[in-house]
Enzyme design. Structure first.
Site, PDB file in Angstrom:
ATOM      1  N   GLU A 501    -131.985 -46.846  40.630  1.00 28.66           N
ATOM      2  CA  GLU A 501    -132.003 -47.882  39.607  1.00 28.66           C
ATOM      3  C   GLU A 501    -132.914 -47.397  38.475  1.00 28.66           C
ATOM      4  O   GLU A 501    -132.451 -46.775  37.563  1.00 28.66           O
ATOM      5  CB  GLU A 501    -132.458 -49.214  40.200  1.00 28.66           C
ATOM      6  CG  GLU A 501    -132.116 -50.358  39.270  1.00 28.66           C
ATOM      7  CD  GLU A 501    -131.616 -51.612  39.965  1.00 28.66           C
ATOM      8  OE1 GLU A 501    -131.497 -51.631  41.193  1.00 28.66           O
ATOM      9  OE2 GLU A 501    -131.342 -52.588  39.242  1.00 28.66           O
ATOM     10  N   GLU A 794    -140.760 -56.212  45.462  1.00 24.26           N
ATOM     11  CA  GLU A 794    -139.697 -56.835  44.660  1.00 24.26           C
ATOM     12  C   GLU A 794    -139.465 -58.283  45.081  1.00 24.26           C
ATOM     13  O   GLU A 794    -139.251 -59.157  44.248  1.00 24.26           O
ATOM     14  CB  GLU A 794    -138.397 -56.048  44.861  1.00 24.26           C
ATOM     15  CG  GLU A 794    -137.198 -56.621  44.138  1.00 24.26           C
ATOM     16  CD  GLU A 794    -136.016 -55.668  44.165  1.00 24.26           C
ATOM     17  OE1 GLU A 794    -135.948 -54.821  45.077  1.00 24.26           O
ATOM     18  OE2 GLU A 794    -135.168 -55.763  43.262  1.00 24.26           O
TER      19      GLU A 794
END
Ligand code: RAM
Length: 946
Positions: A501, A794
């Site tokens: 990502e 996260e």
């Protein structure tokens, strides 16, 4: 040494510290010390220090000259500002003779103090002008197309090209510069020596629009006679694999901008006899492939040392068998500009903390800290032996390296030995990983901590903040926040550094931008990224999901809560550093975005349920990763609309644009009115038309259902002042009640977590804010720390004892800074450091003292400091049964409103005196629980008896 001599020394010391007037230091140009810039009217700054209280600068004078000799005591040939009255020591625009490419500017400054006494001139500083126009680039784009050697869809890149050329330098070299850039990544060597110490150059941009270059002073590296120029290229963001494109089966998975990495360089030499000579990249360069078989940001590097071209980067290497480079056409409208940000560097090295042998013969090295970077490998094995390094953030319970959460990122470095009996040292050049653990395969002997050294990579943003308490959990949390910022501020603000990502997600960036300014000086970092944001703006005016924005997935466009980064980030930079240039330069982009919102709201100034049903996911990401019923994304979009209109009003004012100021003030009022009408019951309780979302299909977690009455709604409504002042207390009570209903646990996601504690504090629930902050129970910040984290996760439940790493296959990063936005409350509330005017020229210190008796593990002592553009602010408090001590430092040139936590003046001592008897500080008012005093520069010690 004789005693009397010591005494004399002591007296000199004492005399010196009482030096008259102010001396300027830390001279910077465009936020950097002695930089190369291509900003034609660069901004200058300095800092002042003095032991005296209430010291201010009343005037300054700047001298700028084109050589050291021209910078005399009185004058200079480029600019003499004359004596300019006032306090500014930053954002001072150079206003002298027009500057040309390559000019070197020598400058110094002096300041007059509050008594009109002029201080000594500062030391001389410099800045140098880069190449101001793209037309000055004589070099061509050169490279070697090895694309046919890649393994395409199987996620393997072709080998990395090596380029070289020898040049002849005449005698009498005076000055030499290397200007260099690449489409891809480059490392450039002169006579075997790397130019500069930056990594991942020239950085990521929308390469179709612009590419940055770096300038290196190579005067000392070139010699008269033959010199070798050598450059290695890699695929990088330009030609390598990017983001989750492979994971989501995007038709394009690599080479988003081009397939072949290319180099453009120019060496300019000035000789003592006044002549000059330029060497640039052209057809005459030679190229080959070599030991670097594979090199990719996400996948890592493979290096076969047996294929090294010995001394290929030095003079005399025989390159007859090498190919001629190919010359690649330029894009006419691609700009080439000086890199505005701080370079990516090795900012720290780490040693191995623990080593574990695995049953499969591999060894796990633990650095004790999750970080982003690479490792240096030191080994001695036989030629052809292979060492394979895999990187991971966590271990499975059975001790195996956990790599599932990297998804499609192979994050593997492979080194094949040449068999040097003296041992071999290697480190990759064009990749980085997010990791704490390294699994090493292929070591024959006993593993040794010296085998690996961790090299921490990140944009070199100077540390400006510190936060320390007597609570170990809180200290670790602060360390985790700063490490996560460092791991993700790598050229751009990424979401995470480890999986497939690592893109500049705008939502993450906007919620965290203010927090970032408390930890590191991120002014030039955002100067760079805000350009990426503007370059990524859609035709319709929306800012993208991530910037730069390659099309990683067909459906990726924009989302409320994310796209507002285009307004919020420049605003936070303005607030922290008083930077108005970023505002003026981006103004048309920002106005276009506001036009977009207005058009979308169809004249209604509110986004009703379903207003963003045309994007994917429907409504956008909303309060991403929250728990419980969802806050309607359209309600949040409407809040953000009002908030952006407020920020635009303030920024219009800052750049003196009266017309837009009026326009956005009107917008802000209209949005608030429409929001309250549509989304509240008229009495300040938020609601939505739940049925409008149907069964929630297509929305993020839509199946959980929607309600307007959530923690996230009230946290944002208070933080963004969506509700009327009279309704604030009630909103705070709703928020507190919602938390209570939830067992005093937060349920907020990306958009709700940041304002949660500030909103509680703003409405009289500081105790509850502390309770959430200090909690170690799931879900909380403390829970992560309790579970051994060294960075911010996260998700609140990235790991739980019950479910382990249950999200691994989908999305589970252990280095994601968004929830670290609690930092804003830590500095702004717990320590109480709040800017009133931009740059902290006027500020408040209003600490919230942790409630006593909460638990043994509360906070009894706290010290936070922040180095602002005006200098160092410190807020330090400690409390026990009988008294509170509170110490603050106010930088020179600023005005502080110090909120002393006391219910009456009589209970406060300043130094050894009662505050009421002190002539030094003036009490200007009081507020519940605080006595307010006004203070100029100095350090002040308060004691408050309970
Ligand atoms: C994830 C990213 C990021 C978030 C988006 C919506 O993939 O990691 O943090 O902003 O999704």
């Amino acid at each position: 040494m004789k005693p009397h001599f010591l005494l004399i020394l002591f007296c000199i010391g004492a005399f010196e510290s009482k030096a008259v007037g102010l001396t300027a230091r830390y001279l910077r140009c465009e936020y950097k010390e002695n930089p190369v810039t291509d900003v034609t009217n660069p901004r200058l700054s300095w800092e002042l220090a003095s032991d005296e209280r209430n010291q201010v600068q009343t005037a300054y004078q700047i001298l700028v000259a084109s050589s050291r000799d021209d910078l005399t005591e009185r004058d200079a040939n480029l600019w003499n500002s004359g004596k300019v009255g006032g306090r500014p020591t930053y954002q001072i625009v150079y206003n002298g003779k027009p500057l040309k490419s390559r000019d070197i500017c020598y400058w110094k400054v002096r300041s007059w103090d509050k008594n009109g006494v002029v201080g000594a001139w500062s030391e001389v500083s410099t800045w140098e002008m880069g190449l101001l126009s793209t037309s000055e680039w004589k070099g061509q784009w050169i490279g070697l197309d090895l694309d046919h050697l890649g393994k395409g869809k199987t996620y393997h890149l072709p080998p990395a090209p090596y380029l070289r050329k020898e040049i002849f330098v005449k005698k009498g070299l005076k000055k030499a510069r290397l200007y260099v850039t690449a489409l891809g990544l480059y490392e450039f060597k002169v006579n075997g020596q790397k130019a500069g110490d930056a990594y991942l150059t020239p950085g990521w941009t929308d390469y179709d629009k612009r590419v940055y270059y770096q300038t290196y002073d190579i005067t000392g590296t070139l010699k008269s006679g033959v010199n070798a120029l050598a450059s290695q290229l890699s695929y990088g963001w330009y030609a390598g694999y990017l983001g989750y494109s492979l994971l989501v089966q995007n038709p394009v998975v690599r080479a988003f901008y081009g397939k072949v990495p290319v180099l453009k360089a120019q060496i300019e030499i000035q000789y003592a006899d006044g002549t000059s000579e330029t060497f640039s990249t052209d057809q005459s360069w030679k190229a080959n492939q070599g030991a670097l078989l594979e090199s990719d940001l996400l996948n890592g590097e493979t290096y076969d040392a047996r294929l090294e071209h010995q001394n290929w980067d030095k003079v005399g290497f025989d390159d007859k068998s090498w190919k001629n480079v190919e010359v690649f056409a330029d894009k006419a409208d691609r700009k080439i500009q000086g890199y505005p940000g701080p370079p990516v560097k090795v900012t720290q090295t780490l040693n191995v903390k623990a080593i574990t042998a695995r049953p499969d013969g591999s060894t796990i090295f633990d650095f004790g800290q999750n970080f982003a970077g690479i490792v240096r490998l030191k080994v001695k094995e036989r030629a052809g032996d292979t060492i394979r390094l895999r990187f991971g953030e966590k271990l499975h319970p059975d001790g195996r390296l956990m790599t599932e959460n990297l998804r499609m990122a192979r994050a593997t470095d492979t080194y094949i030995l040449k068999g040097d009996p003296a041992g071999e040292t290697w480190e990759p050049k064009f990749t980085f990983h997010g990791f704490q653990y390294v699994e090493v395969k292929g070591l024959s002997g006993k593993a040794d901590p010296e085998t690996l050294t961790g090299l921490v990579l990140g944009s070199d943003t100077p540390k400006v903040g510190s936060f320390e308490t007597d609570n170990a959990m809180v200290n670790q949390l602060y360390s985790n926040i700063d490490w996560t910022q460092r791991a993700n501020y790598i050229d751009i603000p990424t979401d995470c550094p480890q999986r497939d990502e690592r893109v500049g997600w705008t939502g993450d960036a906007q919620v965290y931008a203010k927090s970032a300014t408390f930890n590191r000086d991120v002014a030039s970092f955002f100067t760079k990224w805000v350009v990426d944001l503007n370059d990524g703006q859609y035709e319709n005016g929306a800012y993208p999901l991530y910037a730069p924005r390659p099309n990683l997935r067909k459906t990726d466009t924009f989302s409320p809560g994310w796209m507002e980064a285009g307004i919020i980030c420049p605003y936070q930079i303005y607030r922290a550093y008083a930077d108005t240039r970023m505002i003026s330069e981006g103004w048309t982009h920002m106005v276009r975005f506001m036009d977009f919102l207005e058009k979308r709201s169809k004249g209604g100034f509110v986004f009703k349920e379903g207003a963003f049903d045309d994007i994917d996911p429907k409504g956008g990401f909303g309060d991403w990763l929250s728990f419980g019923k969802k806050t309607p994304p359209d309600l949040l979009a409407s809040f953000y609309y009002a908030y952006c209109a407020d920020l635009m009003t303030e920024m219009a004012d800052a750049i003196g644009n009266e017309k837009d100021k009026k326009r956005f003030a009107d917008t802000a009022a209209a949005v608030r009115k429409a929001v309250l009408e549509h989304y509240t019951d008229g009495e300040g309780r938020f609601k939505c038309d739940e049925k409008a979302y149907g069964n929630g299909a297509g929305y993020v977690d839509g199946a959980l259902g929607f309600t307007g009455h959530t923690q996230t709604t009230y946290a944002n409504a208070i933080y963004m002042q969506i509700i009327k002042p009279a309704d604030m207390a009630q909103a705070g009570n709703f928020l507190a009640a919602l938390l209570k209903e939830n067992g005093n646990k937060l349920g907020t996601g990306f958009l709700g977590a940041k304002p949660l504690l500030p909103a509680l504090s703003a409405t009289g629930h500081s105790d509850l804010a502390y309770q959430l902050f200090l909690s170690k129970e799931f879900p909380s910040w403390g829970f992560e720390v309790e579970n051994g984290s060294t960075t911010i996760w996260e998700r609140w439940d990235s790991f739980t004892k019950e479910d382990g790493f249950k999200y691994n296959a989908a999305m589970n990063s252990f280095s994601h800074y968004a929830f670290g936005a609690v930092c804003e409350w830590m500095f702004g509330n717990a320590a109480g450091i709040q800017a009133i005017t931009p740059g902290f020229a006027e500020f408040r210190i209003r600490p919230e003292i942790a409630p006593k008796g909460m638990s043994k593990e509360g906070i009894g002592k706290l010290k936070a400091s922040l180095h602002t553009v005006n200098g160092q602010i410190v807020s330090e408090w400690s409390t026990n049964e009988s008294k509170l001590t509170f110490k603050v430092t106010v930088p020179i040139n600023t005005l502080a409103h110090i909120y002393v936590p006391a219910d009456s003046v009589a209970k406060i001592q300043l130094g050894n005196k009662n505050l009421s008897a002190s002539k030094e500080l003036k009490v200007t008012g009081s507020e519940q629980g605080y006595v307010i005093v006004k203070a100029g520069s100095g350090t002040y010690d308060f004691k408050v008896s309970h």
